[in-house]
Design an enzyme around this catalytic site. Structure first.
Site, PDB file in Angstrom:
ATOM      1  N   PRO A 170       0.743  -1.170   0.017  1.00 54.20           N
ATOM      2  CA  PRO A 170       0.087   0.204  -0.006  1.00 54.20           C
ATOM      3  C   PRO A 170       0.921   1.196   0.123  1.00 54.20           C
ATOM      4  O   PRO A 170       1.792   1.317   0.596  1.00 54.20           O
ATOM      5  CB  PRO A 170      -0.977  -0.061   1.455  1.00 54.20           C
ATOM      6  CG  PRO A 170      -0.071  -1.150   2.077  1.00 54.20           C
ATOM      7  CD  PRO A 170       0.607  -2.160   1.234  1.00 54.20           C
ATOM      8  N   ASN A 171       0.354   2.247  -0.625  1.00 54.37           N
ATOM      9  CA  ASN A 171       0.819   3.560  -0.602  1.00 54.37           C
ATOM     10  C   ASN A 171       2.123   3.688  -1.719  1.00 54.37           C
ATOM     11  O   ASN A 171       2.432   4.796  -2.253  1.00 54.37           O
ATOM     12  CB  ASN A 171       1.111   4.303   0.602  1.00 54.37           C
ATOM     13  CG  ASN A 171      -0.029   4.404   1.707  1.00 54.37           C
ATOM     14  OD1 ASN A 171      -1.068   4.893   0.961  1.00 54.37           O
ATOM     15  ND2 ASN A 171       0.056   3.593   2.696  1.00 54.37           N
ATOM     16  N   ASN A 223       8.089  -5.474  -1.046  1.00 55.73           N
ATOM     17  CA  ASN A 223       7.872  -4.358   0.283  1.00 55.73           C
ATOM     18  C   ASN A 223       6.543  -4.333   0.555  1.00 55.73           C
ATOM     19  O   ASN A 223       5.654  -3.666  -0.384  1.00 55.73           O
ATOM     20  CB  ASN A 223       8.370  -2.834  -0.489  1.00 55.73           C
ATOM     21  CG  ASN A 223       8.372  -1.927   0.565  1.00 55.73           C
ATOM     22  OD1 ASN A 223       7.680  -2.267   1.669  1.00 55.73           O
ATOM     23  ND2 ASN A 223       9.063  -1.025   0.262  1.00 55.73           N
ATOM     24  N   TYR A 232      11.570   8.754   1.602  1.00 55.34           N
ATOM     25  CA  TYR A 232      11.207   7.575   0.559  1.00 55.34           C
ATOM     26  C   TYR A 232      12.337   7.975  -0.841  1.00 55.34           C
ATOM     27  O   TYR A 232      12.018   7.267  -1.713  1.00 55.34           O
ATOM     28  CB  TYR A 232       9.835   7.635   0.458  1.00 55.34           C
ATOM     29  CG  TYR A 232       9.034   7.031   1.441  1.00 55.34           C
ATOM     30  CD1 TYR A 232       8.507   7.791   2.504  1.00 55.34           C
ATOM     31  CD2 TYR A 232       9.300   5.650   1.919  1.00 55.34           C
ATOM     32  CE1 TYR A 232       7.919   7.353   3.480  1.00 55.34           C
ATOM     33  CE2 TYR A 232       8.687   5.045   3.068  1.00 55.34           C
ATOM     34  CZ  TYR A 232       7.944   5.917   3.909  1.00 55.34           C
ATOM     35  OH  TYR A 232       7.258   5.467   5.006  1.00 55.34           O
ATOM     36  N   ALA A 281       2.867  -1.049   4.858  1.00 52.17           N
ATOM     37  CA  ALA A 281       2.431  -0.984   6.190  1.00 52.17           C
ATOM     38  C   ALA A 281       2.061  -2.381   6.674  1.00 52.17           C
ATOM     39  O   ALA A 281       1.826  -2.729   7.744  1.00 52.17           O
ATOM     40  CB  ALA A 281       1.209  -0.108   6.366  1.00 52.17           C
ATOM     41  N   GLU A 319      12.597  -9.492   1.804  1.00 53.21           N
ATOM     42  CA  GLU A 319      11.702  -8.176   2.228  1.00 53.21           C
ATOM     43  C   GLU A 319      12.625  -7.179   2.020  1.00 53.21           C
ATOM     44  O   GLU A 319      13.869  -7.175   2.694  1.00 53.21           O
ATOM     45  CB  GLU A 319      11.440  -8.712   3.530  1.00 53.21           C
ATOM     46  CG  GLU A 319      10.515  -7.508   4.511  1.00 53.21           C
ATOM     47  CD  GLU A 319      10.219  -7.620   6.176  1.00 53.21           C
ATOM     48  OE1 GLU A 319      10.406  -8.761   6.430  1.00 53.21           O
ATOM     49  OE2 GLU A 319      10.202  -6.882   6.523  1.00 53.21           O
ATOM     50  N   ARG A 354      12.560   4.099  13.015  1.00 53.58           N
ATOM     51  CA  ARG A 354      11.270   4.791  13.120  1.00 53.58           C
ATOM     52  C   ARG A 354      10.391   4.457  14.190  1.00 53.58           C
ATOM     53  O   ARG A 354      10.868   3.958  15.271  1.00 53.58           O
ATOM     54  CB  ARG A 354      10.470   4.586  11.784  1.00 53.58           C
ATOM     55  CG  ARG A 354      11.304   4.800  10.624  1.00 53.58           C
ATOM     56  CD  ARG A 354      10.712   4.844   9.223  1.00 53.58           C
ATOM     57  NE  ARG A 354       9.785   5.755   9.026  1.00 53.58           N
ATOM     58  CZ  ARG A 354       8.554   5.409   8.016  1.00 53.58           C
ATOM     59  NH1 ARG A 354       8.933   4.714   6.924  1.00 53.58           N
ATOM     60  NH2 ARG A 354       7.689   6.336   8.051  1.00 53.58           N
ATOM     61  N   HIS A 382      12.752  -2.911   2.459  1.00 54.20           N
ATOM     62  CA  HIS A 382      12.080  -1.311   2.997  1.00 54.20           C
ATOM     63  C   HIS A 382      12.932  -0.271   2.760  1.00 54.20           C
ATOM     64  O   HIS A 382      14.188  -0.487   2.749  1.00 54.20           O
ATOM     65  CB  HIS A 382      11.760  -1.517   4.514  1.00 54.20           C
ATOM     66  CG  HIS A 382      10.887  -2.630   5.021  1.00 54.20           C
ATOM     67  ND1 HIS A 382       9.612  -2.559   4.941  1.00 54.20           N
ATOM     68  CD2 HIS A 382      11.201  -3.801   5.624  1.00 54.20           C
ATOM     69  CE1 HIS A 382       8.933  -3.542   5.283  1.00 54.20           C
ATOM     70  NE2 HIS A 382       9.859  -4.394   5.921  1.00 54.20           N
ATOM     71  N   ARG A 437       5.868  12.214  -2.475  1.00 55.65           N
ATOM     72  CA  ARG A 437       5.795  13.102  -1.202  1.00 55.65           C
ATOM     73  C   ARG A 437       6.920  12.744  -0.511  1.00 55.65           C
ATOM     74  O   ARG A 437       7.580  11.459  -0.663  1.00 55.65           O
ATOM     75  CB  ARG A 437       4.522  13.004  -0.432  1.00 55.65           C
ATOM     76  CG  ARG A 437       3.471  13.560  -1.137  1.00 55.65           C
ATOM     77  CD  ARG A 437       2.334  13.864  -0.358  1.00 55.65           C
ATOM     78  NE  ARG A 437       1.717  12.758   0.106  1.00 55.65           N
ATOM     79  CZ  ARG A 437       0.789  11.759  -0.474  1.00 55.65           C
ATOM     80  NH1 ARG A 437       0.411  12.293  -1.695  1.00 55.65           N
ATOM     81  NH2 ARG A 437       0.234  10.663  -0.120  1.00 55.65           N
TER      82      ARG A 437
HETATM   83  O1  LIG Z   1      10.372   1.849   4.384  1.00 53.75           O
HETATM   84  C1  LIG Z   1       9.527   1.265   3.512  1.00 53.75           C
HETATM   85  O2  LIG Z   1       9.659   0.844   2.366  1.00 53.75           O
HETATM   86  C2  LIG Z   1       7.999   0.727   4.285  1.00 53.75           C
HETATM   87  O3  LIG Z   1       7.702  -0.660   3.931  1.00 53.75           O
HETATM   88  C3  LIG Z   1       7.094   1.658   3.466  1.00 53.75           C
HETATM   89  C4  LIG Z   1       6.167   2.405   4.311  1.00 53.75           C
HETATM   90  C5  LIG Z   1       5.174   3.390   3.718  1.00 53.75           C
HETATM   91  C6  LIG Z   1       4.560   4.359   4.521  1.00 53.75           C
HETATM   92  C7  LIG Z   1       3.795   5.369   3.811  1.00 53.75           C
HETATM   93  C8  LIG Z   1       3.979   5.464   2.511  1.00 53.75           C
HETATM   94  C9  LIG Z   1       4.879   4.784   1.810  1.00 53.75           C
HETATM   95  S1  LIG Z   1       4.962   4.912   0.210  1.00 53.75           S
HETATM   96  C10 LIG Z   1       5.027   6.743   0.007  1.00 53.75           C
HETATM   97  C11 LIG Z   1       6.082   7.686   0.037  1.00 53.75           C
HETATM   98  C12 LIG Z   1       6.157   8.859  -0.260  1.00 53.75           C
HETATM   99  C13 LIG Z   1       4.772   9.352  -0.638  1.00 53.75           C
HETATM  100  C14 LIG Z   1       3.515   8.644  -0.853  1.00 53.75           C
HETATM  101  C15 LIG Z   1       3.829   7.197  -0.447  1.00 53.75           C
HETATM  102  C16 LIG Z   1       5.263   3.569   2.272  1.00 53.75           C
HETATM  103  C17 LIG Z   1       5.683   2.050   5.728  1.00 53.75           C
HETATM  104  O4  LIG Z   1       4.370   1.726   5.911  1.00 53.75           O
HETATM  105  C18 LIG Z   1       6.533   0.717   6.222  1.00 53.75           C
HETATM  106  O5  LIG Z   1       6.423   0.870   7.690  1.00 53.75           O
HETATM  107  C19 LIG Z   1       8.122   0.867   5.535  1.00 53.75           C
END
Ligand SMILES: O=C(O)[C@]1(O)C=C(c2cccc(Sc3ccccc3)c2)[C@@H](O)[C@H](O)C1
Length: 158
Positions: free
Chosen positions: A16-17, A82, A29, A85, A106, A115, A108, A24
């Site tokens: 997700p996301n 990956n 990230y 969450a 896995e 964190r 991340h 962002r």
């Molecule tokens: O560090 C990661 O790759 C992780 O798997 C990724 C996560 C994550 C959280 C929020 C957004 C995103 S992706 C993202 C990044 C920037 C802007 C929009 C979305 C990833 C976290 O939920 C995890 O705890 C950690």
């Protein structure tokens, strides 16, 4: 020749996301989009003679369906995953991985151990081959290279 018949498939699965990657929080990230990550993974797989299939979903059940689907896709498959969450919440994804018995690395982007406490536990890590965390989006390429070295039969014939 016979070696060429041996197809190894890398299944890249993002949770997700991650479809919003690069839009962002670049300080956390990075600025690469998911499309950039996939392009880089494809280049690495081509270099290593691996096939690549990619999947991203914000829906737990769709990720589980994809994990089930990797069975029988190739003579040898490994997952680079990956879970986002879902790493910290999903027994269902853990059970799906255990069920297909395909090696998982896995990944991340962030170092989850630096964190919030709720990100310190993973339902996946103890059934994964290993974890790459905190190296940004390079972690995906690193995971593919690690898989090629550690999971695939040695390619140097004596
Ligand atoms: O560090 C990661 O790759 C992780 O798997 C990724 C996560 C994550 C959280 C929020 C957004 C995103 S992706 C993202 C990044 C920037 C802007 C929009 C979305 C990833 C976290 O939920 C995890 O705890 C950690």
């Amino acid at each position: 020749d016979a070696d060429r018949a041996f197809v190894v498939c890398t299944q890249l699965i993002n949770g997700p996301n991650l479809n919003l990657l690069g839009t962002r929080e670049p300080e956390k990230y990075g600025s690469q989009t998911l499309s950039d990550v996939i392009t880089q993974c494809q280049s690495t797989c081509t270099e290593l003679g691996l096939h690549l299939e990619t999947f991203q979903s914000n829906h737990e059940g769709h990720i589980i369906d994809r994990i089930h689907a990797v069975l029988g896709r190739a003579q040898s498959t490994f997952l680079v995953m990956n879970p986002g969450a879902f790493t910290h919440t999903s027994v269902a994804i853990r059970d799906a991985i255990s069920g297909v018995q395909v090696p998982v690395i896995e990944v991340h982007i962030t170092n989850v151990h630096k964190r919030e406490a709720f990100r310190h536990h993973s339902y996946i890590s103890d059934i994964a081959v290993g974890v790459v965390a905190g190296f940004g989006t390079y972690g995906y390429e690193a995971a593919i290279r690690l898989a090629a070295q550690h999971l695939l039969p040695s390619s140097n014939k004596v």
